[in-house]
Write a protein that holds these residues in place. Structure first.
Motif, PDB file in Angstrom:
ATOM      1  N   ILE A  16     142.551 150.973   4.425  1.00 19.12           N
ATOM      2  CA  ILE A  16     143.052 152.232   3.857  1.00 19.12           C
ATOM      3  C   ILE A  16     142.973 153.369   4.884  1.00 19.12           C
ATOM      4  O   ILE A  16     143.919 154.155   5.042  1.00 19.12           O
ATOM      5  CB  ILE A  16     142.244 152.585   2.587  1.00 19.12           C
ATOM      6  CG1 ILE A  16     142.526 151.560   1.484  1.00 19.12           C
ATOM      7  CG2 ILE A  16     142.570 153.997   2.107  1.00 19.12           C
ATOM      8  CD1 ILE A  16     141.586 151.660   0.273  1.00 19.12           C
ATOM      9  N   GLY A  17     141.853 153.458   5.603  1.00 14.11           N
ATOM     10  CA  GLY A  17     141.686 154.535   6.578  1.00 14.11           C
ATOM     11  C   GLY A  17     142.737 154.460   7.671  1.00 14.11           C
ATOM     12  O   GLY A  17     143.299 155.492   8.081  1.00 14.11           O
ATOM     13  N   LEU A  87     139.652 166.480   6.421  1.00 15.57           N
ATOM     14  CA  LEU A  87     138.565 165.511   6.583  1.00 15.57           C
ATOM     15  C   LEU A  87     138.732 164.427   5.518  1.00 15.57           C
ATOM     16  O   LEU A  87     138.737 164.738   4.326  1.00 15.57           O
ATOM     17  CB  LEU A  87     137.217 166.220   6.391  1.00 15.57           C
ATOM     18  CG  LEU A  87     135.989 165.318   6.279  1.00 15.57           C
ATOM     19  CD1 LEU A  87     135.747 164.547   7.579  1.00 15.57           C
ATOM     20  CD2 LEU A  87     134.750 166.144   5.920  1.00 15.57           C
ATOM     21  N   VAL A  88     138.876 163.195   5.971  1.00 18.98           N
ATOM     22  CA  VAL A  88     138.993 162.086   5.019  1.00 18.98           C
ATOM     23  C   VAL A  88     137.754 161.211   5.164  1.00 18.98           C
ATOM     24  O   VAL A  88     137.549 160.552   6.192  1.00 18.98           O
ATOM     25  CB  VAL A  88     140.272 161.251   5.261  1.00 18.98           C
ATOM     26  CG1 VAL A  88     140.373 160.147   4.205  1.00 18.98           C
ATOM     27  CG2 VAL A  88     141.510 162.125   5.229  1.00 18.98           C
ATOM     28  N   ASN A  89     136.920 161.230   4.139  1.00 20.33           N
ATOM     29  CA  ASN A  89     135.724 160.379   4.119  1.00 20.33           C
ATOM     30  C   ASN A  89     136.112 159.045   3.491  1.00 20.33           C
ATOM     31  O   ASN A  89     136.277 158.950   2.274  1.00 20.33           O
ATOM     32  CB  ASN A  89     134.620 161.067   3.316  1.00 20.33           C
ATOM     33  CG  ASN A  89     134.070 162.259   4.052  1.00 20.33           C
ATOM     34  OD1 ASN A  89     133.654 162.150   5.208  1.00 20.33           O
ATOM     35  ND2 ASN A  89     134.091 163.415   3.407  1.00 20.33           N
ATOM     36  N   ASN A  90     136.273 158.067   4.361  1.00 20.81           N
ATOM     37  CA  ASN A  90     136.824 156.786   3.909  1.00 20.81           C
ATOM     38  C   ASN A  90     135.950 155.587   4.258  1.00 20.81           C
ATOM     39  O   ASN A  90     136.003 154.573   3.563  1.00 20.81           O
ATOM     40  CB  ASN A  90     138.220 156.611   4.545  1.00 20.81           C
ATOM     41  CG  ASN A  90     138.729 155.199   4.420  1.00 20.81           C
ATOM     42  OD1 ASN A  90     139.269 154.814   3.391  1.00 20.81           O
ATOM     43  ND2 ASN A  90     138.552 154.396   5.475  1.00 20.81           N
ATOM     44  N   VAL A 188     142.735 147.237  -3.618  1.00 21.27           N
ATOM     45  CA  VAL A 188     143.721 147.273  -2.537  1.00 21.27           C
ATOM     46  C   VAL A 188     143.385 146.081  -1.654  1.00 21.27           C
ATOM     47  O   VAL A 188     142.205 145.893  -1.306  1.00 21.27           O
ATOM     48  CB  VAL A 188     143.573 148.582  -1.714  1.00 21.27           C
ATOM     49  CG1 VAL A 188     144.704 148.718  -0.706  1.00 21.27           C
ATOM     50  CG2 VAL A 188     143.496 149.811  -2.626  1.00 21.27           C
ATOM     51  N   LEU A 189     144.376 145.273  -1.295  1.00 24.16           N
ATOM     52  CA  LEU A 189     144.059 144.056  -0.534  1.00 24.16           C
ATOM     53  C   LEU A 189     143.826 144.404   0.945  1.00 24.16           C
ATOM     54  O   LEU A 189     144.748 144.428   1.749  1.00 24.16           O
ATOM     55  CB  LEU A 189     145.187 143.031  -0.691  1.00 24.16           C
ATOM     56  CG  LEU A 189     144.813 141.592  -0.340  1.00 24.16           C
ATOM     57  CD1 LEU A 189     143.594 141.115  -1.115  1.00 24.16           C
ATOM     58  CD2 LEU A 189     145.987 140.659  -0.568  1.00 24.16           C
ATOM     59  N   THR A 190     142.584 144.712   1.261  1.00 25.98           N
ATOM     60  CA  THR A 190     142.177 145.042   2.639  1.00 25.98           C
ATOM     61  C   THR A 190     141.053 144.067   3.013  1.00 25.98           C
ATOM     62  O   THR A 190     140.539 143.352   2.143  1.00 25.98           O
ATOM     63  CB  THR A 190     141.601 146.472   2.708  1.00 25.98           C
ATOM     64  OG1 THR A 190     140.385 146.479   1.938  1.00 25.98           O
ATOM     65  CG2 THR A 190     142.566 147.513   2.169  1.00 25.98           C
ATOM     66  N   VAL A 231     148.065 154.800  -1.355  1.00 27.26           N
ATOM     67  CA  VAL A 231     146.877 155.646  -1.198  1.00 27.26           C
ATOM     68  C   VAL A 231     147.138 156.693  -0.108  1.00 27.26           C
ATOM     69  O   VAL A 231     146.824 157.882  -0.279  1.00 27.26           O
ATOM     70  CB  VAL A 231     145.628 154.805  -0.846  1.00 27.26           C
ATOM     71  CG1 VAL A 231     144.407 155.707  -0.677  1.00 27.26           C
ATOM     72  CG2 VAL A 231     145.357 153.760  -1.938  1.00 27.26           C
ATOM     73  N   ALA A 232     147.760 156.274   0.996  1.00 25.16           N
ATOM     74  CA  ALA A 232     148.042 157.212   2.095  1.00 25.16           C
ATOM     75  C   ALA A 232     148.987 158.314   1.635  1.00 25.16           C
ATOM     76  O   ALA A 232     148.852 159.476   2.039  1.00 25.16           O
ATOM     77  CB  ALA A 232     148.633 156.452   3.283  1.00 25.16           C
ATOM     78  N   SER A 233     149.919 157.968   0.774  1.00 27.61           N
ATOM     79  CA  SER A 233     150.882 158.953   0.283  1.00 27.61           C
ATOM     80  C   SER A 233     150.190 159.998  -0.593  1.00 27.61           C
ATOM     81  O   SER A 233     150.480 161.198  -0.498  1.00 27.61           O
ATOM     82  CB  SER A 233     151.976 158.205  -0.490  1.00 27.61           C
ATOM     83  OG  SER A 233     152.865 159.103  -1.044  1.00 27.61           O
TER      84      SER A 233
END
Ligand code: NAD
Length: 260
Positions: A16-17, A87-90, A188-190, A231-233
């Motif tokens: 995701i990040g 700031l994205v805390n991921n 989410v398939l990560t 998610v990014a959107s």
């Protein structure tokens, strides 16, 4: 669009990040990448994002379990770009085990990476956001910030914790042009999810196929994984000026899981 802004995304070498970093670079932001991985692959990614989108991209290997490393990363980012505007805390990890067998080191690592690291990044990012009267804090929480599942005590505790941190920060900065929100994705398939399939199969005594069908996607009424791009959107929207009135929100993106 994020031209002239700088976005730092923890844990952005994967999943995701990485998706958020790619989206923000495409939208014109300078990027600070963070996370673990093969040094050559990370350098290739960094150079590719710079070349494709004509933005500046830094990579910092700070370990989110180490407050001193987080401080050094934030200082480096602010020295290089003047501020971390978004700031994205991921960064996050998972471990699946019954609570009375839960390994102590896994508990500590999950609380440090999935919760406490956000406290540290936020406290170092806020002074420059306040000075610029603009900032966006986007915490990648989880449906597990809203509901629990068995065998994920540390993860659920950390994610409920990040929900509380998000709301508290939102109230503290509400008049300053800064927002703090959490995105709460379902599955989410990560690599993070792929890795937990065998553990869940073992813990529940079922096959890996049954884990996907009867445990993971069973929770999601759509029976579809959420995609990284979705998610990014949403992160890109939260970073925009149009989202200035969304503050302190825990936004589910889970195909209806938490509606039940
Ligand atoms: P992932 O395993 O693909 O990526 C995790 C990232 O965090 C990687 O870049 C990794 O290197 C980094 N990381 C791990 N430990 C670190 C540390 N100590 N210091 C710095 N970086 C570290 O996982 P993902 O699925 O993309 O998860 C990203 C976030 O999304 C996590 O917070 C996770 O809890 C959350 N989330 C994931 C899902 C899902 O289904 N995949 C659902 C809801 C929420």
């Amino acid at each position: 669009m994020l031209q002239g802004k700088t976005a730092l995304i923890t844990g952005s070498t994967s999943g995701i990040g990485l998706g958020i970093a790619k989206r923000f670079a495409a939208d014109g932001a300078n990027i600070v990448l963070n996370g673990f991985g093969d040094a050559k692959e990370i350098e290739a990614l960094r150079a590719q994002l710079e070349g494709e989108h004509k933005v500046s991209v830094l990579y910092d290997a700070a370990d989110m379990t180490r407050p001193a490393s987080i401080e050094a990363m934030m200082t480096r980012a602010i020295d290089a770009f003047g501020a971390v505007d978004v700031l994205v805390n991921n960064a996050g990890i998972q471990h699946v085990a019954p609570i009375d067998e839960f390994p102590l080191d896994k508990w500590d690592a999950i609380i440090a990476i999935n919760l406490s690291s956000s406290f540290h990044t936020i406290r170092f990012a806020l002074p420059r956001m306040k000075a610029r009267k603009w900032g966006r804090i986007i915490n990648i929480a989880s449906a597990h910030a809203l509901v629990a599942s068995p065998f994920k005590s540390a993860y659920v505790a950390a994610k409920h914790g990040i929900a509380g941190l998000t709301k508290t920060v939102a109230l503290e900065v509400a008049e300053l042009g800064i927002t703090a929100n959490a995105i709460c994705p379902g599955y989410v398939l990560t690599p993070l999810v792929e890795k937990q399939i065998p553990d869940t199969a073992r813990t529940r005594g079922i096959t890996e196929e049954e884990v996907v069908k009867n445990v993971l996607l069973a929770a999601q009424p759509t029976k579809q994984f959420v995609t990284i791009e979705q998610v990014a959107s949403l992160a890109a929207y939260l970073a925009s000026d149009d989202a200035a009135s969304i503050n302190g929100a825990l936004l589910p993106m889970d195909g209806g899981w938490t509606a039940a």
